[in-house]
Design a protein around this motif. Structure first.
Motif, mmCIF file in Angstrom:
data_model
loop_
_atom_site.group_PDB
_atom_site.id
_atom_site.type_symbol
_atom_site.label_atom_id
_atom_site.label_comp_id
_atom_site.label_asym_id
_atom_site.label_seq_id
_atom_site.Cartn_x
_atom_site.Cartn_y
_atom_site.Cartn_z
ATOM 1 N N VAL A 235 0.842 -1.201 0.000
ATOM 2 C CA VAL A 235 0.000 0.000 0.000
ATOM 3 C C VAL A 235 0.876 1.250 0.000
ATOM 4 O O VAL A 235 0.636 2.205 -0.731
ATOM 5 C CB VAL A 235 -0.958 -0.002 1.215
ATOM 6 N N ASP A 236 1.930 1.225 0.832
ATOM 7 C CA ASP A 236 2.840 2.352 0.925
ATOM 8 C C ASP A 236 3.516 2.628 -0.430
ATOM 9 O O ASP A 236 3.556 3.768 -0.894
ATOM 10 C CB ASP A 236 3.889 2.047 1.993
ATOM 11 N N LEU A 237 3.993 1.578 -1.068
ATOM 12 C CA LEU A 237 4.660 1.754 -2.363
ATOM 13 C C LEU A 237 3.694 2.266 -3.423
ATOM 14 O O LEU A 237 4.036 3.127 -4.239
ATOM 15 C CB LEU A 237 5.287 0.429 -2.817
ATOM 16 N N GLN A 238 2.484 1.729 -3.403
ATOM 17 C CA GLN A 238 1.501 2.174 -4.397
ATOM 18 C C GLN A 238 1.201 3.659 -4.238
ATOM 19 O O GLN A 238 1.064 4.387 -5.220
ATOM 20 C CB GLN A 238 0.213 1.359 -4.259
ATOM 21 N N ALA A 244 4.731 9.931 -7.471
ATOM 22 C CA ALA A 244 5.955 10.159 -8.255
ATOM 23 C C ALA A 244 5.613 10.661 -9.651
ATOM 24 O O ALA A 244 4.560 10.338 -10.205
ATOM 25 C CB ALA A 244 6.763 8.867 -8.340
ATOM 26 N N ARG A 245 6.519 11.455 -10.210
ATOM 27 C CA ARG A 245 6.286 12.039 -11.518
ATOM 28 C C ARG A 245 6.322 10.939 -12.582
ATOM 29 O O ARG A 245 7.238 10.113 -12.593
ATOM 30 C CB ARG A 245 7.374 13.085 -11.811
ATOM 31 N N PRO A 246 5.315 10.908 -13.483
ATOM 32 C CA PRO A 246 5.307 9.871 -14.535
ATOM 33 C C PRO A 246 6.574 9.940 -15.372
ATOM 34 O O PRO A 246 7.024 11.035 -15.707
ATOM 35 C CB PRO A 246 4.073 10.237 -15.368
ATOM 36 N N GLY A 247 7.142 8.797 -15.672
ATOM 37 C CA GLY A 247 8.322 8.745 -16.513
ATOM 38 C C GLY A 247 9.629 8.995 -15.780
ATOM 39 O O GLY A 247 10.699 8.894 -16.378
ATOM 40 N N ARG A 252 10.148 4.649 -11.682
ATOM 41 C CA ARG A 252 10.548 3.344 -12.201
ATOM 42 C C ARG A 252 11.116 2.462 -11.084
ATOM 43 O O ARG A 252 10.806 1.291 -10.975
ATOM 44 C CB ARG A 252 11.574 3.538 -13.320
ATOM 45 N N ARG A 253 11.956 3.094 -10.238
ATOM 46 C CA ARG A 253 12.535 2.341 -9.123
ATOM 47 C C ARG A 253 11.455 1.844 -8.170
ATOM 48 O O ARG A 253 11.489 0.706 -7.709
ATOM 49 C CB ARG A 253 13.533 3.232 -8.361
ATOM 50 N N LEU A 254 10.501 2.713 -7.903
ATOM 51 C CA LEU A 254 9.423 2.324 -6.989
ATOM 52 C C LEU A 254 8.612 1.163 -7.564
ATOM 53 O O LEU A 254 8.221 0.241 -6.853
ATOM 54 C CB LEU A 254 8.498 3.519 -6.730
ATOM 55 N N LYS A 255 8.388 1.234 -8.867
ATOM 56 C CA LYS A 255 7.629 0.155 -9.505
ATOM 57 C C LYS A 255 8.364 -1.178 -9.406
ATOM 58 O O LYS A 255 7.758 -2.225 -9.204
ATOM 59 C CB LYS A 255 7.366 0.490 -10.979
ATOM 60 N N ALA A 259 7.096 -4.590 -7.601
ATOM 61 C CA ALA A 259 7.063 -5.915 -8.234
ATOM 62 C C ALA A 259 7.795 -6.933 -7.372
ATOM 63 O O ALA A 259 7.363 -8.079 -7.222
ATOM 64 C CB ALA A 259 7.686 -5.844 -9.624
ATOM 65 N N LYS A 260 8.906 -6.514 -6.790
ATOM 66 C CA LYS A 260 9.666 -7.420 -5.923
ATOM 67 C C LYS A 260 8.866 -7.779 -4.677
ATOM 68 O O LYS A 260 8.902 -8.909 -4.208
ATOM 69 C CB LYS A 260 10.982 -6.754 -5.507
#
Ligand code: ZN
Length: 404
Positions: A235-238, A244-247, A252-255, A259-260
């Motif tokens: 939930v926190d990461l989402q 976070a700014r798109p692109g 990207r790192r957060l995504k 996933a991990k």
């Protein structure tokens, strides 16, 4: 006992090109073998067998080193065998038609024969699978920590496989399959059935939200603690991803972290399911469960854990979705373990098992998740009541604890 696993394969571009070529070459072989059988029959009234055709393979391969010669010999034998099966079915249909013809008083049944379709050539775009014998032109490498397993096919290479569930038993064959532009491998294993000693215990099992599971004789397995922790992190990461700014690199790192996080959760959960299932299978002769596939089908629009739908992002639905995905997996693991141990599993239809009173069958109120109130019998533990209903529905006596 044979088990088959259909797993998604992700070939690279060059691998996919080679896989397409593999199918085309096998298709050509299939059609050539069909033509040979056809002409031999038409011109000389000769029946060609699988053995005859298999014996010619060596020559065919030698004559075509850059085509047929590159492929696995045993896989080619499988393709010839496949044709043989098609012909076997054809001859059976012919005999049946002749018999029917004779019974109907026709001469020799020749008239009927024409109506039985002769095996047809396959167009390349519809020839979609090649069967490999494991250890001979194909190899299977299971996933360890990572979610990728690998399958190696001669003339294609080592391709990534998404191993959604553990592959149990000795791998016998690997079938590379194309399905509407997607690729799959069907792994067939031979798992030994090791019958366990009888325990005299038979239970209904209810999976729930408040607890992981409850048996009809009162055993309770709580939800593992890592579920809560993982949910908080997810939930926190989402939330951070949305801010976070798109692109951006940050996004990207957060995504990737997210996933991990899901992958860790998947692995931990699978371990937990295996251990819990092991415990039940070791101690019970018969297990009755709700057939959650029925429920899962209606819920699939909400997305699964592997392919979360939009709803999954909402905090309210997350806990539920983590548990839902867990139950189906758990059921699958439990059924597989039970089968290979010679235990009996009964799947019952899930309707109303948690709401009807186990003792009198009256419809109960359910003011909260873990409580149902029967108009006659008062407060009941919702999960235990559900487990007992499941046991009863499966024909396992009263489902009550014998020495409670
Ligand atoms: Zn009652």
């Amino acid at each position: 006992m044979r088990r088959a696993y259909k797993l998604r394969v992700f070939p690279t571009r060059p691998q996919e090109g080679r896989a397409v070529r593999l199918l085309a070459d096998h298709c050509d072989l299939y059609n050539a073998a069909l033509q040979e059988r056809r002409e031999a029959w038409r011109m000389r009234n000769l029946s060609i067998t699988y053995g005859d055709q298999s014996a010619q393979l060596k020559e065919i391969r030698a004559a075509d080193p850059d085509g047929q010669g590159r492929h696995s010999f045993t896989a080619q034998q499988q393709t010839l065998r496949r044709l043989n099966v098609v012909f076997g079915a054809y001859f059976k249909r012919v005999r049946r038609a002749e018999m029917a013809g004779r019974q109907a008083g026709m001469k020799g049944g020749n008239l009927q024969r024409r109506t039985v379709g002769y095996p047809r050539y396959k167009p390349r775009q519809r020839f979609n699978q090649v069967l490999f014998v494991a250890g001979d032109g194909a190899k299977w490498e299971p996933a360890d920590d990572d979610r990728w397993a690998h399958a190696t096919f001669q003339a294609v290479g080592r391709v990534r496989v998404n191993q959604q569930r553990p592959v149990v038993g000795r791998v016998k064959t690997l079938q590379l399959k194309r399905e509407v532009r997607r690729w799959y491998v069907i792994v067939v294993t031979e798992a030994e059935t090791v019958p366990l000693a009888s325990t005299g215990r038979s239970v209904g099992v209810d999976v729930g939200v408040a607890r992981f599971l409850t048996t009809s004789d009162g055993e309770v397995v709580a939800n593992p603690r890592f579920l809560d922790a993982a949910q908080k992190r997810i939930v926190d990461l989402q939330r951070r991803i949305m801010r976070a700014r798109p692109g951006s690199g940050n996004r990207r790192r957060l995504k990737r972290s997210l996933a991990k996080e899901w992958r860790t959760l998947r692995n931990q959960r699978r371990d937990f399911h295996h251990k819990t299932a092991r415990g039940l299978v070791d101690t019970c002769d018969t297990l009755a469960l709700e057939d959650l596939r029925v429920a899962a089908m209606t819920a699939s629009a909400a997305g699964t854990l592997e392919h979360p739908g939009r709803n999954v992002a909402a905090k309210a639905g997350l806990n539920r979705s983590i548990l839902d995905a867990g139950w189906t997996q758990f059921t699958r693991i439990l059924v597989a373990k039970a089968e290979s141990a010679g235990r009996r599993v009964v799947l019952v239809h899930p309707a109303y098992t948690s709401i009807d009173c186990h003792t009198c069958g009256a419809s109960c109120a359910r003011p909260q998740q873990d409580l149902v109130i029967c108009p006659v019998h008062g407060d009941l533990d919702a999960d235990l009541n559900g487990a007992r209903n499941i046991a009863t529905r499966a024909g396992l006596g009263s489902g009550q604890a014998s020495a409670a």
